[in-house]
Scaffold this active site. Sequence first.
Site, PDB file in Angstrom:
ATOM      1  N   SER A 175       7.099   2.464   0.258  1.00 32.87           N
ATOM      2  CA  SER A 175       8.108   3.466  -0.066  1.00 32.87           C
ATOM      3  C   SER A 175       8.810   3.074  -1.360  1.00 32.87           C
ATOM      4  CB  SER A 175       9.126   3.571   1.073  1.00 32.87           C
ATOM      5  OG  SER A 175       9.976   2.441   1.034  1.00 32.87           O
ATOM      6  N   LYS A 176       9.755   3.913  -1.729  1.00 33.88           N
ATOM      7  CA  LYS A 176      10.492   3.695  -2.977  1.00 33.88           C
ATOM      8  C   LYS A 176      11.128   2.309  -3.030  1.00 33.88           C
ATOM      9  CE  LYS A 176      11.976   8.149  -4.653  1.00 33.88           C
ATOM     10  NZ  LYS A 176      12.473   9.212  -3.815  1.00 33.88           N
ATOM     11  N   ARG A 177      11.611   1.854  -1.866  1.00 33.18           N
ATOM     12  CA  ARG A 177      12.328   0.577  -1.936  1.00 33.18           C
ATOM     13  C   ARG A 177      11.411  -0.597  -2.253  1.00 33.18           C
ATOM     14  NH1 ARG A 177      11.769  -1.995   3.089  1.00 33.18           N
ATOM     15  NH2 ARG A 177      10.636  -0.530   4.385  1.00 33.18           N
TER      16      ARG A 177
END
Length: 488
Positions: free
Chosen positions: A255-257
């Site tokens: 994911s983005k993180r």
Amino acid sequence: MAKKAVRVRFAPAPTGRLHVGGARTALFNDLFARRHKGAFILRVEDTDAARSSEEYYRSIIEALTWLGLEWDEGPEAGGKHGPYRQSQRRDIYAEYLDKLKEGGRAYECFCTPEELEERRRDARDAGEAPRYDGRCANLSPRERERLARQGLKPCLRFRLDEGADLAFDDLVRGRVEIKAGDLDDFVVARPDGSPTYNFVCAVDDATMAISHVIRGEDHISNTPRQLAVYRALAFEPPVFAHLPLLLGPDRSRLSKRHGAKAVLEYRDEGYVPEAFVNFLALLGWSYDDERELFSLKELRKYFSLARVAKKGAVFDVDKLKWMNGVYLRRLSVGDLFERARPWLEKAGLVGAEDDEKAELAARALALEHEKIKTLGEAPELIAFFFAERVEYDEPAQENLLKLPGGAAILRDVAEACAALEDFSAEALERTVREFAQEKKISAGKIIHAMRAALSGRAVGPSLFDMAALLGQERVVKRLMKAASAYKR
Ligand code: GLU
């Protein structure tokens, strides 16, 4: 029997930008097509008019083009199985929806979204997988009429038969079986008549003569539904290959993180497509257990689904950075500069027509060639060459303070530099070392302080190369300036 021609497709929905996972799927399809001298088709799944946009469509095309992928058929390329945008294939879907209805393989369902939601909740409360209970499967024409008269608009559901395939052979995962309870009479057309993904996907793959469906593992659960559509319409199904999930370094879903972004964001940060493609290729595929560097051309020669792993592939941004550095080092200095130029211009270091500054930037970049990891780092790495005033960062300030008698020493060094006739790196180095010996100060300390004075930093390319490039005038000025910055 003649072997079926290899035809694969990448089928993005233009409801967002192209991300790493989609790009990996697109790449593997391209590689498989080239390896088997087949065709790579791009199909745009834009049936969801509310969420699709022309802007996303453009940005996906831009990203695929940046990666260097080439589709043989599709939007912008044409082909005889078109149109390749689902929004333009309504007539084809209507024709096959009619076929399903005529064959009794689809029925009208009048259950309202609220009723369905309530039943789903009940099923969940009872610990069961929510599935459609088939209550509209056998409505009489009279009942249908009555419900329609109440103003209810039906959707169209697929009627599963006994023989529905709950298992299929996957080229990556082997035999895949799903539970009978996971399959129900799914919706093939919404109340407004628009067909749904599982239906249009199967119709398109069949009518576009797709031989292999290579896509992300998140689509495994759709496969039995699509197989059911193939059977009902007497289409020959393709072979499936589901690619492993992408994970972050902590092994949770990417994911983005984890630093995962849209492909064009990597481009804008200064990753080069050669490196990005190479990196993507290793997300689930390997050549052997050692070799890691491949050009797109080599990948197209070596790729095979047999070497795609089942287990999740870890996306490691540090590895991408490292690989980008490898590719940047392979460029000639001239190429490196030309590729970095847009970033340098944006930062205001180099003008579009300024040859003198361009020359300085190119030579400065050459000194950072071993170190640079992304083109986006270029301005920061060489800004000090262009600065009117040098700002000292903290480690640089410390190095200035660590030089005993700093002000006087730097002034003396400045004088020695000013006296040099030949301002080459070699002559400078000789001068500084002789000076250190004479004054009985460690050459290292002088060098660190000089680097701080000239660049404002504690790390950077070889001091003497850097000084030679800065030129006598700037070097003397910066040394004097640093000398005067000491507190008396
Ligand atoms: N439009 C679907 C997606 O973007 C395509 C899935 C498939 O390849 O069948 O996930």
